[in-house]
Design an enzyme around this catalytic site. Structure first.
Site, PDB file in Angstrom:
ATOM      1  N   TYR A 155       0.837  -1.211   0.000  1.00 63.27           N
ATOM      2  CA  TYR A 155       0.000   0.000   0.000  1.00 63.27           C
ATOM      3  C   TYR A 155       0.870   1.260   0.000  1.00 63.27           C
ATOM      4  O   TYR A 155       0.648   2.193  -0.778  1.00 63.27           O
ATOM      5  CB  TYR A 155      -0.891  -0.059   1.243  1.00 63.27           C
ATOM      6  N   LYS A 159       1.067   4.169  -2.851  1.00 60.86           N
ATOM      7  CA  LYS A 159       0.725   5.557  -2.512  1.00 60.86           C
ATOM      8  C   LYS A 159       1.919   6.500  -2.740  1.00 60.86           C
ATOM      9  O   LYS A 159       1.729   7.659  -3.122  1.00 60.86           O
ATOM     10  CB  LYS A 159       0.233   5.643  -1.059  1.00 60.86           C
TER      11      LYS A 159
HETATM   12  P1  NAP Z   1     -13.288   2.525   1.507  1.00 65.12           P
HETATM   13  O1  NAP Z   1     -14.286   2.992   2.516  1.00 65.12           O
HETATM   14  O2  NAP Z   1     -12.785   1.125   1.596  1.00 65.12           O
HETATM   15  O3  NAP Z   1     -13.909   2.787   0.045  1.00 65.12           O
HETATM   16  C1  NAP Z   1     -13.182   2.443  -1.108  1.00 65.12           C
HETATM   17  C2  NAP Z   1     -14.104   2.564  -2.296  1.00 65.12           C
HETATM   18  O4  NAP Z   1     -13.355   2.165  -3.469  1.00 65.12           O
HETATM   19  C3  NAP Z   1     -15.315   1.656  -2.217  1.00 65.12           C
HETATM   20  O5  NAP Z   1     -16.443   2.356  -2.688  1.00 65.12           O
HETATM   21  C4  NAP Z   1     -14.930   0.503  -3.147  1.00 65.12           C
HETATM   22  O6  NAP Z   1     -16.023  -0.143  -3.759  1.00 65.12           O
HETATM   23  C5  NAP Z   1     -14.141   1.231  -4.200  1.00 65.12           C
HETATM   24  N1  NAP Z   1     -13.293   0.325  -4.968  1.00 65.12           N
HETATM   25  C6  NAP Z   1     -12.466  -0.645  -4.508  1.00 65.12           C
HETATM   26  N2  NAP Z   1     -11.877  -1.285  -5.538  1.00 65.12           N
HETATM   27  C7  NAP Z   1     -12.323  -0.692  -6.677  1.00 65.12           C
HETATM   28  C8  NAP Z   1     -12.092  -0.904  -8.062  1.00 65.12           C
HETATM   29  N3  NAP Z   1     -11.239  -1.857  -8.489  1.00 65.12           N
HETATM   30  N4  NAP Z   1     -12.753  -0.139  -8.967  1.00 65.12           N
HETATM   31  C9  NAP Z   1     -13.628   0.817  -8.559  1.00 65.12           C
HETATM   32  N5  NAP Z   1     -13.886   1.071  -7.256  1.00 65.12           N
HETATM   33  C10 NAP Z   1     -13.246   0.321  -6.331  1.00 65.12           C
HETATM   34  O7  NAP Z   1     -11.990   3.425   1.503  1.00 65.12           O
HETATM   35  P2  NAP Z   1     -11.749   4.935   2.007  1.00 65.12           P
HETATM   36  O8  NAP Z   1     -11.247   4.872   3.403  1.00 65.12           O
HETATM   37  O9  NAP Z   1     -12.914   5.776   1.677  1.00 65.12           O
HETATM   38  O10 NAP Z   1     -10.500   5.318   1.094  1.00 65.12           O
HETATM   39  C11 NAP Z   1     -10.614   6.069  -0.110  1.00 65.12           C
HETATM   40  C12 NAP Z   1      -9.221   6.399  -0.609  1.00 65.12           C
HETATM   41  O11 NAP Z   1      -8.527   7.131   0.399  1.00 65.12           O
HETATM   42  C13 NAP Z   1      -8.362   5.165  -0.907  1.00 65.12           C
HETATM   43  O12 NAP Z   1      -7.531   5.410  -2.018  1.00 65.12           O
HETATM   44  C14 NAP Z   1      -7.515   5.039   0.340  1.00 65.12           C
HETATM   45  O13 NAP Z   1      -6.317   4.338   0.104  1.00 65.12           O
HETATM   46  C15 NAP Z   1      -7.296   6.493   0.686  1.00 65.12           C
HETATM   47  N6  NAP Z   1      -6.933   6.741   2.071  1.00 65.12           N
HETATM   48  C16 NAP Z   1      -7.747   6.380   3.086  1.00 65.12           C
HETATM   49  C17 NAP Z   1      -7.361   6.636   4.391  1.00 65.12           C
HETATM   50  C18 NAP Z   1      -8.213   6.279   5.577  1.00 65.12           C
HETATM   51  O14 NAP Z   1      -7.742   6.436   6.709  1.00 65.12           O
HETATM   52  N7  NAP Z   1      -9.442   5.818   5.387  1.00 65.12           N
HETATM   53  C19 NAP Z   1      -6.135   7.258   4.643  1.00 65.12           C
HETATM   54  C20 NAP Z   1      -5.331   7.611   3.571  1.00 65.12           C
HETATM   55  C21 NAP Z   1      -5.729   7.361   2.289  1.00 65.12           C
HETATM   56  P3  NAP Z   1     -16.792  -1.383  -3.042  1.00 65.12           P
HETATM   57  O15 NAP Z   1     -17.636  -0.752  -1.986  1.00 65.12           O
HETATM   58  O16 NAP Z   1     -17.617  -1.967  -4.151  1.00 65.12           O
HETATM   59  O17 NAP Z   1     -15.741  -2.288  -2.521  1.00 65.12           O
END
Ligand code: NAP
Length: 248
Positions: A155, A159
């Site tokens: 990851y 990133k």
């Molecule tokens: P999340 O709640 O797990 O949501 C991820 C979303 O991406 C879900 O809607 C998922 O769809 C969709 N997805 C996964 N694989 C996909 C694919 N192959 N094609 C299209 N859509 C896909 O994650 P989040 O926490 O909101 O994170 C969003 C972004 O922020 C990510 O890039 C993550 O790495 C980044 N981020 C998050 C955090 C944190 O603390 N949460 C911190 C830093 C960065 P499904 O529902 O169908 O699985």
């Protein structure tokens, strides 16, 4: 900030940070394409929320790690709304393991969904943006890509690579009215972080100068700014939205 008349694609926007970004952009007047993979119902409910605000929106189910799916997503967007102005590369997954236990599949899957997707989606929208001489590309990296994290070498690598990609494409298209930036969130309360143990969350909170986890809206506010006309002179930048963690 006013995004009226703009058309945005937000990947992975059925829930979490992507959903908050989609609602924020729509609240500022943008037409927003909600992309997700698999079950359409969370994405449909985001579309309903946007329509309730009198905004325009539609769902395009597509796997952002698939070249043909991404091409179709952009074609459907242009067919429905005439153009694409804003791309938010948000979809992402984790497959956490210490390196000795990390399988080839864990590595490849995270690289495909978190990094290859950014290349595919950016390439697919660029010619549309170049022709109109206006575009905004914002990719969601992570503070983990800057400082590293045990158990997340796949990851963190993806990133970190988003940052190199962002800075390179910013240089390629800067003269065409297109800005390319990344956001590096810290720990944000979503389904992705809900799996963490309570004592670990408390430990993390002690290391966040602001003293709490962030919200999806904190990230969405930063995306909205970078997507706006007001941010026209900011490109190739990585903005930490992390309560001060990145400085530790
Ligand atoms: P999340 O709640 O797990 O949501 C991820 C979303 O991406 C879900 O809607 C998922 O769809 C969709 N997805 C996964 N694989 C996909 C694919 N192959 N094609 C299209 N859509 C896909 O994650 P989040 O926490 O909101 O994170 C969003 C972004 O922020 C990510 O890039 C993550 O790495 C980044 N981020 C998050 C955090 C944190 O603390 N949460 C911190 C830093 C960065 P499904 O529902 O169908 O699985």
């Amino acid at each position: 900030m006013d995004l009226s008349g703009r058309v945005a694609i937000v990947t992975g926007s059925g829930r979490g940070i992507g959903r908050a970004i989609a609602l924020k952009l729509a609240g500022l007047g943008a037409t927003v394409v909600i992309n997700d993979i698999g079950d359409a119902s969370p994405a449909e409910s985001v579309v309903e929320e946007i329509r309730a605000m009198k905004g325009q929106s539609m769902v395009v189910l597509a796997d952002v790690s698939s070249s043909s799916d991404v091409e179709r997503m952009v074609e459907e967007t242009v067919a429905a709304f005439g153009k694409v102005d804003i791309l938010v590369n948000n979809a992402g997954i984790t497959r956490d393991h210490l390196l000795m236990r990390m399988s080839d599949e864990d590595w490849d899957k995270v690289m495909s969904v978190n990094l290859k997707s950014v290349f595919l989606c950016t390439r697919a929208v660029l010619n549309h943006m170049i022709k109109q001489r206006w575009g905004r590309i914002v990719s969601i990296s992570s503070i983990v890509g800057v400082v590293g994290n045990a158990g997340q070498s796949n990851y963190a690598s993806a990133k970190a690579a988003i940052i190199g990609f962002t800075k390179s494409i910013a240089k390629e298209v800067g003269s065409r009215g297109i800005t390319v930036n990344a956001i590096a969130p810290g720990f944000i309360s979503t389904q992705m972080t809900q799996g963490l143990k309570e004592d670990w969350i408390q430990e993390i909170q002690k290391r966040i100068p602001v003293g709490s986890l962030g919200t999806p809206q904190d990230v969405a506010n930063a995306v909205a700014f970078l997507a706006s006309e007001e941010a026209r002179y900011i490109t190739g930048h990585v903005l930490n939205v992390d309560g001060g963690m990145g400085g530790l």
